[in-house]
Write an enzyme that holds these catalytic residues in place. Structure first.
Site, short mmCIF file in Angstrom:
data_model
loop_
_atom_site.label_atom_id
_atom_site.label_comp_id
_atom_site.label_asym_id
_atom_site.label_seq_id
_atom_site.Cartn_x
_atom_site.Cartn_y
_atom_site.Cartn_z
N GLU A 47 0.76 -1.16 -0.04
CA GLU A 47 -0.08 0.19 -0.18
C GLU A 47 0.85 1.21 0.06
O GLU A 47 0.49 2.43 -0.66
CB GLU A 47 -0.96 0.14 1.29
CG GLU A 47 -2.28 -1.03 1.02
CD GLU A 47 -1.72 -2.33 1.22
OE1 GLU A 47 -2.84 -3.34 1.17
OE2 GLU A 47 -0.66 -2.63 1.77
N HIS A 116 -9.91 -5.66 10.95
CA HIS A 116 -10.33 -5.36 9.64
C HIS A 116 -11.75 -4.55 9.82
O HIS A 116 -12.50 -4.69 8.79
CB HIS A 116 -10.44 -6.29 8.90
CG HIS A 116 -9.35 -7.15 8.32
ND1 HIS A 116 -8.29 -6.71 7.92
CD2 HIS A 116 -8.83 -8.33 8.89
CE1 HIS A 116 -7.19 -7.50 7.67
NE2 HIS A 116 -7.61 -8.49 8.36
#
Length: 314
Positions: A47, A116
């Site tokens: 990322e 998450h």
């Protein structure tokens, strides 16, 4: 994205599994076949790397759309967003613009536990130099994304992870609608209490308003659409009419856009308030894995309705 990529050849999509797999939630379905690997780019699990590529590409005049498979993974790219995307225009003395959109699913899904399930709006809404969009409806998702892609500054675009299956009217292809930043939507009118909610909790607020209407309390539901910039005027005007306010959000209770709404209302509509402003958010704990515990942590219709009853002294 398809319409904007056809309109402007400088727009491209980059992220994990956006191409051959067509997106983890199939958001980019068909784009690779239509635009090819030069403009729909699969990346490694890195990322910080592809967010940085997006910032650099934007500085050269391209308009990248950088997808995080989930916004939880954006923490790996935090430095690129905060130190580079948000600051380069100011630190370069206006020599560089950074027209990049960072987008992907946000908030709790179903049994994906603490790692998450973050609702990341508090992290990004406090950063000067970026805009933060949180659409709740399909029409706003389309109109806000078009505005975001054409915006000359970095945009944080937070898509509710459990809202991808929500259906609603949108304009047909070719019938263009750009939803402006900083303009809230009055989703339901009423004079009993103002409910301010964005993203998935918007639907919780709407459902609570329907329950309360049967009790004679007509709530006005405001969807800010963007939390930076925030449409203070529409919210304050509603509170001046209802004299009460409950804010509903998915992020944790400490700080964040929910607290910002409370501050602005008490500052600009204090003399109109007949009760303290209340906030209903996620409980102040990491998200559990078990479904029944996850439901307890997130805002519920009952919690919202109870808060409205409390401020209405009902």
């Amino acid at each position: 994205m398809l319409e904007e990529m056809e309109r402007d050849e400088n727009v491209f999509l980059m992220g994990e599994e956006v191409g051959h797999y067509q997106g983890a939630y199939k958001v980019s379905e068909g784009l690779l076949a239509r635009f090819g690997e030069q403009r729909v780019i699969d990346t490694p699990i890195a990322e910080a790397g592809f967010a940085g590529i997006g910032v650099g590409a934007a500085m050269t005049g391209l308009r990248p759309v950088i997808e995080f498979m989930t916004w939880n993974f954006s923490f790996v790219a935090f430095d690129q967003i905060i130190s580079n995307a948000a600051k380069i225009h100011q630190m370069s003395g206006g020599q560089f613009r950074v027209p990049v959109v960072f987008r992907g699913p946000n908030g709790a899904a179903r049994q994906v536990a603490a790692q998450h399930s973050h609702s990341v709006d508090p992290f990004y809404a406090c950063i000067p130099g970026v805009w933060v969009c949180i659409p709740a409806t399909p029409r706003d998702a389309k109109g806000l994304l078009k505005t975001a892609i054409r915006e000359n500054n970095p945009v944080i675009f937070l898509e509710g992870e459990t809202l991808y299956n929500v259906k609603g009217d949108v304009l047909d292809e070719g019938e263009e609608e750009l939803v402006p930043f900083g303009k809230a939507r009055i989703a339901r009118e009423g004079d009993g209490c103002t409910l301010v909610a964005w993203g998935r909790p918007y639907y919780t607020a709407i459902e609570a308003a329907e329950v309360l209407a049967k009790e004679g309390i007509e709530c006005e539901v405001i969807d800010p659409r963007t939390v930076r910039p925030l449409d203070t005027e529409t919210i304050v005007q509603s509170v001046e009419k209802t004299n009460r306010c409950v804010v509903v959000h998915e992020h944790w209770p400490y700080g964040g856009p929910g607290a910002e709404v409370v501050d602005r209302v008490q500052r600009d509509a204090f003399d109109h308030l007949d009760a303290p402003i209340m906030r209903i958010g996620a409980l102040d704990v990491p998200m559990p894995y078990a479904t029944n515990l996850e439901e307890l942590v997130l805002p519920t219709v009952d919690r919202v309705a109870d808060a409205v009853r409390a401020v209405c002294y009902a």
